[in-house]
Design an enzyme around this catalytic site. Structure first.
Site, mmCIF file in Angstrom:
data_model
loop_
_atom_site.group_PDB
_atom_site.id
_atom_site.type_symbol
_atom_site.label_atom_id
_atom_site.label_comp_id
_atom_site.label_asym_id
_atom_site.label_seq_id
_atom_site.Cartn_x
_atom_site.Cartn_y
_atom_site.Cartn_z
ATOM 1 C CE1 TYR A 109 -3.683 2.577 0.925
ATOM 2 C CE2 TYR A 109 -1.861 3.602 2.100
ATOM 3 C CZ TYR A 109 -3.124 3.680 1.546
ATOM 4 O OH TYR A 109 -3.824 4.855 1.630
ATOM 5 C CD GLU A 197 -6.255 4.668 -0.735
ATOM 6 O OE1 GLU A 197 -7.320 4.499 -1.369
ATOM 7 O OE2 GLU A 197 -6.201 4.744 0.493
#
Ligand code: GDP
Ligand code: MN
Length: 387
Positions: A109, A197
């Protein structure tokens, strides 16, 4: 402004952030053609909606042949996808991203967002990327590495390395990861993003580091200096009432309550919403008609309020500072001639020519309820909808 994954990836690619090869499709035939052109054994078909959580909801599928890509696309196009982020009404799928299938070794991530408390971009990274990141953040916040960027110097090379090592990279992939982070930061700043993101950021079996997913939000307040991004807006994804409001120069945000509010000035609008809650109901919207509450704008505002079926009463709260109250009152009456208003309307007009305005409203055909004080207005509107 939210943009689609495929658009985000096109932006990232321009800044040297590696993304899988792929193209957007609007029909099943296009999906099949793209899958064939990609030429990989597996292709990935991804629903393009302004919400995440697609993987778990059936919005990301693997196809083992161009023919299967077409079948999946036929099924996905037009479907309403309900994910953890769409709300129960879901979102209709009108476009698909067809990408090369990659052999994934690890899912990580990487996110960037503006932390307003410290007025800096914060880079967040976690080795536990993929579809469960929200749970990781809730259960084990320490598993997320945070690096704050000083805006005067930008992201320093040592910080990019820190993230690469923090994500468990070693050997030659440290360099590719650090470069990925630096380029993502450059893209973030250059396009005035408010969020970027990458979940997951993947490491492939052959050592590649790529953005498998991309969620980019652009800062609305900076859009004026990015005419190049104007056509990334997808009106299908936006609330039609908010779009209509923007066209008329109104700031409108739909909420869940039943009292429609029409107010001038954001501060007064916030105070009005608070007092409606205090009086025992909930605002149906935030609506700032701006400084010049002329008849056209007031009419547009009424039209928007009346197209929300949850609105059961309206509170107009206008302070006549620059604009005179009697003019606003006449504007309201003009507006009522063109818009069918079938709920009680409470009006509070204060400021220049307030007495004249009251006169105008009380002699009008429509049964306006008039109030002097804000708390009184809020109580009257809540009482009116309880009747
Ligand atoms: P989201 O659920 O809306 O965030 O959609 P993502 O783009 O993150 O996709 C969800 C999941 O699908 C990823 O975590 C991957 O596990 C899987 N996925 C997406 N693209 C590929 C791909 O090219 N190859 C493989 N094997 N899996 C993929
Ligand atoms: Mn994702």
């Amino acid at each position: 402004m939210k943009i689609h994954e495929y658009q985000g990836k096109e932006v990232l690619k321009r800044y040297g952030v590696p993304v899988p090869r792929g193209q957007v499709a609007k029909t099943a035939g296009e999906a099949e053609r793209i899958a064939r052109e990609l030429g990989t054994k597996v292709t990935v078909i991804k629903a393009q909606i302004h919400a995440g959580g697609r993987g778990k909801a059936g919005g990301v599928k693997l196809a083992k042949s161009p023919d299967e890509a077409r079948q999946i696309a036929e099924h996905m196009l037009g479907m309403t996808l309900v994910t953890q982020q769409t709300g129960p009404e879901g979102k209709k799928v009108l476009q698909l991203l067809v990408e090369e299938g990659l052999e994934i070794e690890r899912e990580l991530y990487l996110g960037m967002v503006i932390d307003r408390a410290v007025a800096r971009v914060v880079v967040m990274a976690s080795a536990q990327g993929g579809m469960e990141i929200e749970e990781v953040a809730a259960r084990d916040p320490d598993a997320i590495l945070k690096v704050y960027v000083d805006p005067a110097v930008g992201l320093m090379p040592f910080q990019a390395n820190q993230i690469a090592f923090g994500l468990g990279f070693d050997g030659p992939t440290v360099k590719s990861c650090a470069k990925f982070v630096r380029n993502l930061y450059t893209a973030f700043v250059a396009c005035d993003a408010s969020l970027a993101e990458i979940n997951p950021l993947v490491v492939t079996k052959d050592g590649g580091v790529l953005a498998l997913d991309a969620k980019i939000n652009l800062d609305d307040n900076a859009l004026y200096r990015h005419p190049e991004y104007a056509d990334l807006r997808d009106l299908n994804e936006e609330d039609p009432l908010e779009t209509e409001a923007a066209k008329n120069g109104l700031s409108y945000i739909k909420l869940d309550g039943e009292v429609g509010c029409m107010v001038n000035g954001a501060g007064l609008a916030m105070a009005t919403m608070d007092l409606i809650q205090l009086a025992g109901s909930m605002p149906a919207n935030f609506l700032d008609v701006g400084g010049t509450a002329g008849a056209d704008r007031v009419a547009a505002a009424f039209r928007i309020l009346m197209s929300d079926s949850h609105v059961r009463a309206v509170l107009v709260n206008i302070f006549g500072g620059i604009v005179r109250c009697d003019r606003v009152a006449n504007g309201i009456i003009e507006a009522m001639k063109t818009v069918r208003v079938n709920v009680p309307v409470v009006v509070r007009l204060q400021g220049t020519n307030a007495a004249e305005a009251r006169q105008v409203l009380q002699t009008a055909d429509f049964p306006f309820q008039v109030a002097d004080e804000l708390a009184e207005a809020a109580q009257k509107v809540v009482a009116a909808l309880r009747k």
